[in-house]
Every structure is written in C-alpha cells, then in structure tokens.
Design a protein around this motif. Structure first.
Motif, short mmCIF file in Angstrom:
data_model
loop_
_atom_site.label_atom_id
_atom_site.label_comp_id
_atom_site.label_asym_id
_atom_site.label_seq_id
_atom_site.Cartn_x
_atom_site.Cartn_y
_atom_site.Cartn_z
N LEU A 198 -14.56 3.27 -4.17
CA LEU A 198 -14.31 2.73 -2.83
C LEU A 198 -13.45 1.47 -2.89
CD1 LEU A 198 -17.86 3.15 -1.22
CD2 LEU A 198 -15.77 4.39 -0.58
N MET A 199 -13.73 0.58 -3.84
CA MET A 199 -12.94 -0.65 -3.96
C MET A 199 -11.50 -0.34 -4.32
SD MET A 199 -15.30 -3.62 -5.57
CE MET A 199 -16.74 -2.85 -6.25
N ASP A 200 -11.29 0.61 -5.21
CA ASP A 200 -9.92 0.98 -5.58
C ASP A 200 -9.21 1.70 -4.44
OD1 ASP A 200 -10.20 -0.17 -8.05
OD2 ASP A 200 -10.65 1.72 -9.08
N ARG A 201 -9.92 2.48 -3.70
CA ARG A 201 -9.31 3.31 -2.64
C ARG A 201 -9.08 2.54 -1.34
NH1 ARG A 201 -6.86 7.72 -0.79
NH2 ARG A 201 -7.90 8.85 0.87
N PHE A 202 -10.08 1.73 -0.93
CA PHE A 202 -10.02 1.09 0.38
C PHE A 202 -9.88 -0.43 0.33
CE2 PHE A 202 -12.45 5.03 1.03
CZ PHE A 202 -11.58 5.66 1.91
N GLY A 203 -10.06 -1.02 -0.83
CA GLY A 203 -9.96 -2.47 -0.96
C GLY A 203 -11.30 -3.09 -1.31
#
Length: 143
Positions: A16-21
């Motif tokens: 999620l952090m890599d995909r959405f920030g």
C-alpha cells in the motif's frame, strides 16, 4: 493468532505504501490503531467478555501491522541523505524510551484509574501520530 494476522498486514502495508504513498497508508493505519485502542477501552469499561476483547485485539494487531516499521520508511524518504543515519539512530533511541516508559505509564493508569484510561492513553498517542503524519509530514512514495 496475532502473528498469523500481523504478518500479512505488514506485507500489505508495504504494498500500500509503495502503491498509494506513505502518508496515505500511515494516517488511516494510525487512526485504526487509535480506534481499536478506544474499542479496547470500551471492552474494559463495559466489562465485556474475553471473546470481545480477543476480537478487538486481533483488529488492533491488524491495524498495528499496517504501521509497524513505517517510521523508518518515512525517515529514509524525508531525511536528507547525509542525515538518514542520524535520524534512524535518534528514532531508535526515542523508540526505546517509549518501549520502557509506555508499559510503566499504562500500568500506572490501569492500577490508579482503570484499564479504560490506559487504553485511551495509547489511543491518544496513536491519534497524535496520525495527525502529525496528516499535517506535518510530506507525502512520499508513489502518489
């Protein structure tokens, strides 16, 4: 049981952090930790059964899995390259102080005013982190 739900949550958090920030993942994550800690306060205040406690606790474990290790990622993203080591060193130092003091404060509150206030204390700390992330830390990672 906690490990079996925490591990997938941690992997999901990385994706999620890599995909959405980072911030878009961490603000809801720390908010979920605050919410589940408040629910634990409710289970203690209403003297609900152990089953309710376990259900809410597992929700807390999932929420915590979404934010475990996230501060290091933000530090690596936000700190100037020459200061990353200093940031991570200070983060570990402050983190270890929290590891020592948090159980002491929790135990003090639990024994003097009851478990609900102890859970509310932890929820407040998590909510403060969510607010700091939302309003003071720039978004990093993919957006």
């Amino acid at each position: 049981m906690a490990t079996s739900v925490s591990l997938p949550a941690s992997f999901l958090a990385g994706w999620l952090m890599d995909r959405f920030g980072r911030r878009r993942t961490m603000v809801p994550g720390f908010s979920a930790v605050a919410a589940t800690m408040l629910l634990l306060a409710v289970t203690a205040w209403l003297h609900l059964s152990f089953v309710w406690y376990v259900i809410v606790f597992l929700g807390l474990v999932i929420a915590s899995g979404l934010v475990n290790g996230s501060v290091q990622i933000i530090g690596a993203d936000v700190a100037p390259p020459a200061a990353r080591g200093m940031f991570l060193g200070l983060w570990r130092f402050v983190g270890q102080i929290g590891v020592v003091l948090s159980p002491i404060v929790f135990a003090f509150l639990a024994t003097t005013t009851g478990y609900p206030s102890a859970f509310i204390f932890v929820a407040s700390a998590s909510l403060m982190v969510a607010l700091l992330m939302a309003f003071r830390i720039p978004e990093t990672g993919k957006v």
